[in-house]
Design an enzyme around this catalytic site. Structure first.
Site, PDB file in Angstrom:
ATOM      1  N   LYS A  49     -25.770  28.469  17.309  1.00  0.00           N
ATOM      2  CA  LYS A  49     -25.597  27.078  16.949  1.00  0.00           C
ATOM      3  C   LYS A  49     -24.150  26.640  17.126  1.00  0.00           C
ATOM      4  O   LYS A  49     -23.834  25.458  17.101  1.00  0.00           O
ATOM      5  CB  LYS A  49     -25.989  26.869  15.469  1.00  0.00           C
ATOM      6  CG  LYS A  49     -27.384  27.307  15.147  1.00  0.00           C
ATOM      7  CD  LYS A  49     -27.630  27.269  13.634  1.00  0.00           C
ATOM      8  CE  LYS A  49     -28.978  27.885  13.351  1.00  0.00           C
ATOM      9  NZ  LYS A  49     -29.015  28.515  12.024  1.00  0.00           N
ATOM     10  N   GLY A  50     -23.269  27.622  17.277  1.00  0.00           N
ATOM     11  CA  GLY A  50     -21.834  27.340  17.242  1.00  0.00           C
ATOM     12  C   GLY A  50     -21.339  26.323  18.258  1.00  0.00           C
ATOM     13  O   GLY A  50     -20.375  25.600  18.002  1.00  0.00           O
ATOM     14  N   ASP A 106     -19.009  28.403  21.797  1.00  0.00           N
ATOM     15  CA  ASP A 106     -17.930  27.990  20.895  1.00  0.00           C
ATOM     16  C   ASP A 106     -16.668  28.822  21.090  1.00  0.00           C
ATOM     17  O   ASP A 106     -15.573  28.290  21.224  1.00  0.00           O
ATOM     18  CB  ASP A 106     -18.395  28.028  19.420  1.00  0.00           C
ATOM     19  CG  ASP A 106     -19.003  29.364  18.987  1.00  0.00           C
ATOM     20  OD1 ASP A 106     -19.129  30.286  19.827  1.00  0.00           O
ATOM     21  OD2 ASP A 106     -19.378  29.485  17.810  1.00  0.00           O
ATOM     22  N   ASP A 109     -14.794  36.080  21.746  1.00  0.00           N
ATOM     23  CA  ASP A 109     -14.071  36.960  20.833  1.00  0.00           C
ATOM     24  C   ASP A 109     -14.021  38.356  21.469  1.00  0.00           C
ATOM     25  O   ASP A 109     -13.226  38.596  22.360  1.00  0.00           O
ATOM     26  CB  ASP A 109     -14.822  36.922  19.499  1.00  0.00           C
ATOM     27  CG  ASP A 109     -14.093  37.574  18.352  1.00  0.00           C
ATOM     28  OD1 ASP A 109     -12.863  37.502  18.328  1.00  0.00           O
ATOM     29  OD2 ASP A 109     -14.756  38.142  17.465  1.00  0.00           O
ATOM     30  N   VAL A 159     -11.641  31.354  12.415  1.00  0.00           N
ATOM     31  CA  VAL A 159     -11.629  29.895  12.353  1.00  0.00           C
ATOM     32  C   VAL A 159     -13.034  29.333  12.130  1.00  0.00           C
ATOM     33  O   VAL A 159     -14.031  29.963  12.491  1.00  0.00           O
ATOM     34  CB  VAL A 159     -11.027  29.279  13.640  1.00  0.00           C
ATOM     35  CG1 VAL A 159      -9.548  29.611  13.766  1.00  0.00           C
ATOM     36  CG2 VAL A 159     -11.777  29.735  14.894  1.00  0.00           C
ATOM     37  N   ASP A 165     -18.868  28.578  12.287  1.00  0.00           N
ATOM     38  CA  ASP A 165     -19.280  28.760  10.893  1.00  0.00           C
ATOM     39  C   ASP A 165     -18.750  30.031  10.260  1.00  0.00           C
ATOM     40  O   ASP A 165     -18.320  30.972  10.928  1.00  0.00           O
ATOM     41  CB  ASP A 165     -20.809  28.827  10.829  1.00  0.00           C
ATOM     42  CG  ASP A 165     -21.340  30.166  11.347  1.00  0.00           C
ATOM     43  OD1 ASP A 165     -21.040  30.512  12.511  1.00  0.00           O
ATOM     44  OD2 ASP A 165     -22.033  30.876  10.591  1.00  0.00           O
ATOM     45  N   ARG A 171     -19.641  24.181   9.632  1.00  0.00           N
ATOM     46  CA  ARG A 171     -19.828  23.710  11.022  1.00  0.00           C
ATOM     47  C   ARG A 171     -19.521  22.223  11.156  1.00  0.00           C
ATOM     48  O   ARG A 171     -19.148  21.759  12.231  1.00  0.00           O
ATOM     49  CB  ARG A 171     -21.280  23.935  11.462  1.00  0.00           C
ATOM     50  CG  ARG A 171     -21.695  25.396  11.578  1.00  0.00           C
ATOM     51  CD  ARG A 171     -23.012  25.485  12.337  1.00  0.00           C
ATOM     52  NE  ARG A 171     -23.711  26.742  12.154  1.00  0.00           N
ATOM     53  CZ  ARG A 171     -23.497  27.846  12.869  1.00  0.00           C
ATOM     54  NH1 ARG A 171     -22.568  27.845  13.785  1.00  0.00           N
ATOM     55  NH2 ARG A 171     -24.197  28.942  12.649  1.00  0.00           N
TER      56      ARG A 171
HETATM   57  P1  IMP Z   1     -18.227  38.017  20.712  1.00  0.00           P
HETATM   58  O1  IMP Z   1     -19.469  38.635  21.235  1.00  0.00           O
HETATM   59  O2  IMP Z   1     -17.442  38.980  19.874  1.00  0.00           O
HETATM   60  O3  IMP Z   1     -17.371  37.370  21.778  1.00  0.00           O
HETATM   61  O4  IMP Z   1     -18.689  36.952  19.660  1.00  0.00           O
HETATM   62  C1  IMP Z   1     -18.752  35.615  19.891  1.00  0.00           C
HETATM   63  C2  IMP Z   1     -19.407  34.964  18.689  1.00  0.00           C
HETATM   64  O5  IMP Z   1     -18.791  35.407  17.482  1.00  0.00           O
HETATM   65  C3  IMP Z   1     -19.187  33.487  18.720  1.00  0.00           C
HETATM   66  O6  IMP Z   1     -20.231  32.816  19.369  1.00  0.00           O
HETATM   67  C4  IMP Z   1     -19.114  33.133  17.262  1.00  0.00           C
HETATM   68  O7  IMP Z   1     -20.408  32.864  16.787  1.00  0.00           O
HETATM   69  C5  IMP Z   1     -18.595  34.360  16.580  1.00  0.00           C
HETATM   70  N1  IMP Z   1     -17.154  34.273  16.245  1.00  0.00           N
HETATM   71  C6  IMP Z   1     -16.145  34.968  16.786  1.00  0.00           C
HETATM   72  N2  IMP Z   1     -14.963  34.627  16.258  1.00  0.00           N
HETATM   73  C7  IMP Z   1     -15.231  33.661  15.354  1.00  0.00           C
HETATM   74  C8  IMP Z   1     -14.409  32.879  14.470  1.00  0.00           C
HETATM   75  O8  IMP Z   1     -13.163  32.981  14.401  1.00  0.00           O
HETATM   76  N3  IMP Z   1     -15.064  31.994  13.678  1.00  0.00           N
HETATM   77  C9  IMP Z   1     -16.416  31.812  13.713  1.00  0.00           C
HETATM   78  N4  IMP Z   1     -17.214  32.525  14.527  1.00  0.00           N
HETATM   79  C10 IMP Z   1     -16.632  33.440  15.339  1.00  0.00           C
HETATM   80 MG    MG Z   2     -21.659  31.916  15.619  1.00  0.00          MG
END
Ligand code: IMP
Ligand code: MG
Length: 187
Positions: A49-50, A106, A109, A159, A165, A171
């Site tokens: 949903k982000g 969104d 990470d 963040v 969220d 959100r």
């Molecule tokens: P990744 O697979 O580690 O790149 O995760 C990405 C997902 O982690 C994003 O779509 C977000 O839902 C969540 N995420 C990563 N960092 C943050 C943050 O600082 N705040 C909120 N959600 C985050």
């Molecule tokens: Mg998320």
């Protein structure tokens, strides 16, 4: 988890509404330029949903024919660290075969979610797949992936707001802010 005043849980604002609006328009103009050559435009895929706020704003900032679709991906649960396990909770409705696809997300990470997703979508034989994310935390990357379009590179802080969220909340904040550490340590 009880939130009485979500704004009071924000340590500081990282990106104001104006910052976001300005940058989204720039990204939209860039995408418009890059995709103007394709007659059938672009399919923008919102990762729920982000990306919901970013998605609706970027779609309106793009001036080529656009199709919209939604996909649910779960890799984060309620925690702040990714498990590395990615699951499709809702697949898109449209066929992406032969289409130019832009994934609207969104934040990148660890990169594991988008890495998995781009591989999965590529197997469906789209004309192309690119990633457009509002935020990028390159310090946290665990695989080799970079967004094709990125709104802002941010430091390694948790963040929330503008779609992002914590435990499903925050959100609807119109800006992106750093969550106070005490909010997630008291959980
Ligand atoms: P990744 O697979 O580690 O790149 O995760 C990405 C997902 O982690 C994003 O779509 C977000 O839902 C969540 N995420 C990563 N960092 C943050 C943050 O600082 N705040 C909120 N959600 C985050
Ligand atoms: Mg998320």
């Amino acid at each position: 988890m009880a939130i009485h005043n979500m704004r009071a849980d924000i340590d500081h604002i990282l990106l104001t509404e104006e910052d976001i609006e300005r940058r989204v328009k720039e990204l939209g103009a860039q995408i418009t330029q890059d995709y103007a050559q394709y007659g059938d435009g672009v399919l923008i895929l919102c990762i729920l949903k982000g990306a919901c706020m970013f998605f609706t704003d970027i779609a309106r900032a793009i001036d080529v024919p656009v199709q919209l679709d939604f996909m649910g991906i779960s890799s984060y649960g309620d925690a702040q660290k990714t498990s590395g396990i990615v699951r499709i909770t809702k697949d898109c409705d449209l066929s992406i075969r032969g289409k130019h696809v832009i994934i609207a997300e969104d934040i990148m990470d660890s990169g594991l979610t988008l890495n998995h997703l781009t591989h999965l979508l590529s197997a469906r034989e789209p004309a192309s797949v690119r990633i457009c994310c509002l935020l990028d935390k390159p310090e946290r990357r665990e695989c080799e992936i970079t967004p094709d379009y990125c709104g802002f590179v941010i430091p390694n802080e948790f963040v929330v707001g503008y779609g992002l969220d914590y435990c499903g909340y925050y959100r609807n904040l119109p800006y992106v802010g750093v969550l106070k550490e005490e909010v997630y340590s008291k959980k």
